[in-house]
Every structure is written in C-alpha cells, then in structure tokens.
Motif scaffolding. Structure first.
Motif, mmCIF file in Angstrom:
data_model
loop_
_atom_site.group_PDB
_atom_site.id
_atom_site.type_symbol
_atom_site.label_atom_id
_atom_site.label_comp_id
_atom_site.label_asym_id
_atom_site.label_seq_id
_atom_site.Cartn_x
_atom_site.Cartn_y
_atom_site.Cartn_z
ATOM 1 N N UNK A 85 12.202 -1.547 5.786
ATOM 2 C CA UNK A 85 11.628 -0.197 5.743
ATOM 3 C C UNK A 85 12.232 0.724 6.798
ATOM 4 N N UNK A 86 12.391 2.017 6.426
ATOM 5 C CA UNK A 86 12.951 3.007 7.359
ATOM 6 C C UNK A 86 12.106 3.047 8.638
ATOM 7 N N UNK A 104 13.935 2.795 12.178
ATOM 8 C CA UNK A 104 13.908 3.907 13.139
ATOM 9 C C UNK A 104 13.197 3.507 14.438
ATOM 10 N N UNK A 105 12.092 2.798 14.312
ATOM 11 C CA UNK A 105 11.374 2.370 15.523
ATOM 12 C C UNK A 105 12.244 1.420 16.330
ATOM 13 N N UNK A 110 8.428 -7.238 3.809
ATOM 14 C CA UNK A 110 9.122 -6.052 4.316
ATOM 15 C C UNK A 110 10.647 -6.213 4.295
ATOM 16 N N UNK A 111 11.134 -7.254 3.633
ATOM 17 C CA UNK A 111 12.585 -7.503 3.604
ATOM 18 C C UNK A 111 13.157 -7.533 5.021
ATOM 19 N N UNK A 112 12.500 -8.254 5.905
ATOM 20 C CA UNK A 112 12.951 -8.323 7.301
ATOM 21 C C UNK A 112 13.254 -9.773 7.691
ATOM 22 N N UNK A 170 7.946 -4.117 14.074
ATOM 23 C CA UNK A 170 7.008 -4.826 13.199
ATOM 24 C C UNK A 170 5.650 -4.137 13.179
ATOM 25 N N UNK A 171 5.221 -3.650 14.342
ATOM 26 C CA UNK A 171 3.939 -2.940 14.402
ATOM 27 C C UNK A 171 3.991 -1.698 13.521
ATOM 28 N N UNK A 172 5.140 -0.994 13.580
ATOM 29 C CA UNK A 172 5.278 0.221 12.756
ATOM 30 C C UNK A 172 5.210 -0.139 11.274
ATOM 31 N N UNK A 173 5.854 -1.257 10.892
ATOM 32 C CA UNK A 173 5.838 -1.675 9.482
ATOM 33 C C UNK A 173 4.413 -2.057 9.060
#
Ligand SMILES: Cc1ncc(COP(=O)(O)O)c(C=O)c1O
Length: 398
Positions: free
Chosen positions: A46-47, A51-52, A241-243, A280-283
């Motif tokens: 995710x963007x 970005x974070x 999240x595709x991470x 991760x927190x942002x996601x």
C-alpha cells in the motif's frame, strides 16, 4: 569435521527450496514461466506503507534497535485493528508483540513450552514452519493428517489420549495453507475445550483472516470463551497488504503467553525494524480500505482459475478463504511427478502436495498470485501436464 545436530538432520527439505534454481534455468533458456508457487501476491504494497516508510528512513531514531518492545505506535495500531476487526480488546503493551513476520514467532514459540520428550501436534499438510519450530525445539512431532473427508480440520478430540497427555502445543491455521479450508466457530470452541482440558498451548495462525470470499468472515480464536487461557494468535501483514518482504507480523494473547514468547525472542532477535513497524501501523490503521480491493481481486482470480481448471480436466471447488487452490489429482498420479512436468515441460510453478508432507499426496497447490488471464493460461498448461503425466504412467505400467 563438524557433526550436525540430530535436530538439524531431522528437518525435511523445505518445499520452496529448489524451485528458484530450476526457474532461473528455464528463464535463462527463454521459457515463459508462470510462478504459482510461493504465496507472494503480485500486487504492490500500500502507498500509505511506502510513504510512511520513506519518511521513517529519514528519522534516525527509527534506525535504532527496536528490541522486543518495538514501536508503541505499532502495538497500539495492532490492538486497535483487532478491536475493530473482531471486537476484542488487547492491551498494546502486555498483550501484543511485534514479530519479524509471523513465521518467526510461530517457529520460536515451541521453545517456550517444550521439554525433552514433549509432543507438538502438527497438522499435515501444513505450513512447514510448525514442523521446523517443533523439531528445532526438541519436540516429538505428532503429525495429524488433514483429510478431505474431515473438511481438512484437525479434530483434536479424535487423537489418542496418550498424545493429548504428552502434547504441549498444537498449531492450527484457518483459513488454511495449503488446503484453503476454513473453520467454524463451533469447531474452534471444541478445539479450545480440548486444549483447556489438557493444558495444550494453541498457536492459532490467522495469517489469512482477511482473505475470505463469498461474504465469509474468518473468526479470531479469541471469539471463543476460555481461549485466553490457552491461546496465542498470530497475524501477518504479508498477505493482506502484499508486504511479504517487509517481515512484519504480531502475536496477541494473554500477558503470560506473550511474556514467554517475548523472553525467547529477546535471546534470538532484536525485533522488527522500527521504520517497518511505523509503516505497518499506517497500513493497519487503514486496514479495511486497503484489504478490500486485494480480497476482491483474489476472488476474481479464484473464480477464473477454478473455471479454467475444471475445463482442463481438474475437479476443484471454490474455497472460501486464503489465497490458494488445493487441487486433487487423479488416483495414481504422483504430485511430485505432476509438479515436475508442470514446471520443466510447461513452465508453471505449482507445489506438489507431497512437499507439505506425505498426507498432502494426491493434491497440488496453486497460489493465486497472478491475474485471471495468466491463471487461465496456467490452467491450460496444467491440463497438458496432467495428460503428459498420465501418458507417462500408462507407458511405464505397459
Ligand atoms: C499459514 C501461514 N502462516 C504464516 C505464514 C508466514 O507469514 P509471514 O510472512 O508473516 O512470516 C505463511 C506464509 O506463507 C503461511 O502460509
């Protein structure tokens, strides 16, 4: 000469270990390879996370050791997410633990409960980190086969009394890798009851809880009354999240179990990169909005792949969760032969069921990691592979 430990020698070959080498050879030879092997989606992270993360890299404070405490912000975001997703409260400080991917936590957990001679109950076919973690801790694994006639559920109440008496830990994972089976709340309640009766730690791997279809909603183990006495639940940012490569997950559970895993981990790692925890927190804070399109795309892929596979001679039902199809092979076709033909003669990477242990024989696994069109091409090629293997089998018997 160095002599390796019995524990090391007891580890079976890891299922994905050889594929990259064969794949590289084929790609170098100009083959158009479709890789449906690892559960690693082709969608970008995710963007919000990217970005974070980019900003976090400029903050020197986030380049320091995270230790087990990690970033409070991540623990809080994880706790908020569990509350929104399942309506369950966990204290971010004492009941949540950041992990370097959920594999890390799952495979280290047996070290917290296993003494020599103790049993770890391991589902087969299953995610190989359970078996690896059990063997490396010195546990005696009890392999519990997951069978289609039981909807691939591990029915603890059917295991021998002696196994339940000696068992210290059981691993469970629904929506399941590789079978894509899902579990009802009633099943989970029966399972928790057995774990409570026998003092067995329930390691509940919920890596695929967001990836569900047809309106199915995967429960948390903590929706079951009494689970807090015996369970730890593992979540991952990899699949939703595709991470995958970022290596971030977390465990949730009662303070004494979180404390025990924390203690093990404080001797073997120093926690996930703080910048990754910040991302991760942002996601997680945007979790619902971010995961919805991934889930919809997977559902489209599932439908396209099931339809195409049925047309090319396979019998497969659409699963309600995870990101895999667990496809039965006709009787007498070895899954290893089939996967070898699929890759070397037809350029499609799939995993043979036997790579998940002998109980996986008779199936192969497709990961829905490419778009619907590619999956249709793959299904055609897999149909050819099936015919080739069958012809080969007939030729050998004749
Ligand atoms: C069932 C299951 N649990 C856990 C994991 C590990 O995920 P992570 O990337 O968080 O370590 C996987 C990855 O394939 C998996 O299939």
């Amino acid at each position: 000469m160095i002599r390796f430990s019995e524990r090391l020698e007891s580890l079976p070959g890891y299922p994905l270990a050889e594929i990259p080498t064969i794949k590289r050879r084929l790609l170098e030879a100009g083959v158009d390879v479709i890789d449906l092997g690892a559960g690693d989606n082709d969608t970008p992270p995710p963007a919000a996370a990217v970005e974070t993360m980019t900003a976090a890299l400029r903050n020197p404070a986030l380049s320091k050791y995270g230790f087990q405490q990690g970033l409070l912000e991540f623990r809080q975001a994880a706790s908020r997410w569990i509350d929104r997703r399942f309506g369950i409260r966990f204290d971010p400080v004492s009941e949540v633990l950041p992990l370097i991917g959920s594999k890390e936590g799952l495979s280290h957990l047996p070290l917290a409960v296993i003494n020599n001679g103790d049993v770890a109950i391991v589902p087969e076919p299953g995610y190989q980190a359970y078996l690896g973690g059990a063997l490396l801790s010195g546990a005696e694994p009890y392999i519990a086969p997951l069978r289609p006639e039981n909807q691939f559920l591990l029915n603890l109440d059917e295991l021998p009394a002696e196994v339940l008496r000696r068992a210290k830990i059981v691993f469970l994972n629904y929506p399941n890798n590789p079978t894509a089976a899902v579990a009802s709340v009633e099943y989970l309640a029966r399972t928790v009851a057995v774990c409570r009766a026998h003092g067995i730690l329930l390691a509940y791997d919920n890596a695929y809880c967001d990836l569900t279809f047809d309106g199915y909603r995967a429960p948390s183990i903590f929706e079951i009354p009494g689970a807090r006495d015996v369970a730890l639940e593992f979540f991952s940012l990899s699949k939703s999240y595709s991470m995958t490569g970022w290596r971030l997950g977390f465990a949730a559970g009662p303070p004494e179990l979180i404390g025990a895993l924390t203690r093990v981990k404080s001797y073997v790692d120093t926690g996930p990169f703080l910048a990754v925890q910040k991302a991760g927190a942002a996601a997680l804070d945007q979790g619902e909005a971010l995961v919805a399109p991934i889930r919809q795309e997977l559902e489209r892929r599932r439908d396209a792949a099931v339809e195409a596979l049925r047309q090319t001679g396979f019998q497969v039902d659409p699963p309600r969760g995870a990101m895999y199809l667990w496809v039965p092979l006709p009787t007498g076709v070895s899954s290893a032969d089939f996967a070898k033909h699929a890759l070397e003669k037809n350029g499609v990477v799939v995993l043979p069921g036997s790579a998940f242990g002998p109980a996986g024989e008779g199936f192969f696994r497709i990961a829905l990691t490419v778009g619907a069109k590619r999956l249709q091409v793959a299904a055609d090629r897999l149909g050819s592979a099936l015919q080739q293997v069958r012809r080969g089998a007939v030729a050998t018997t004749a």
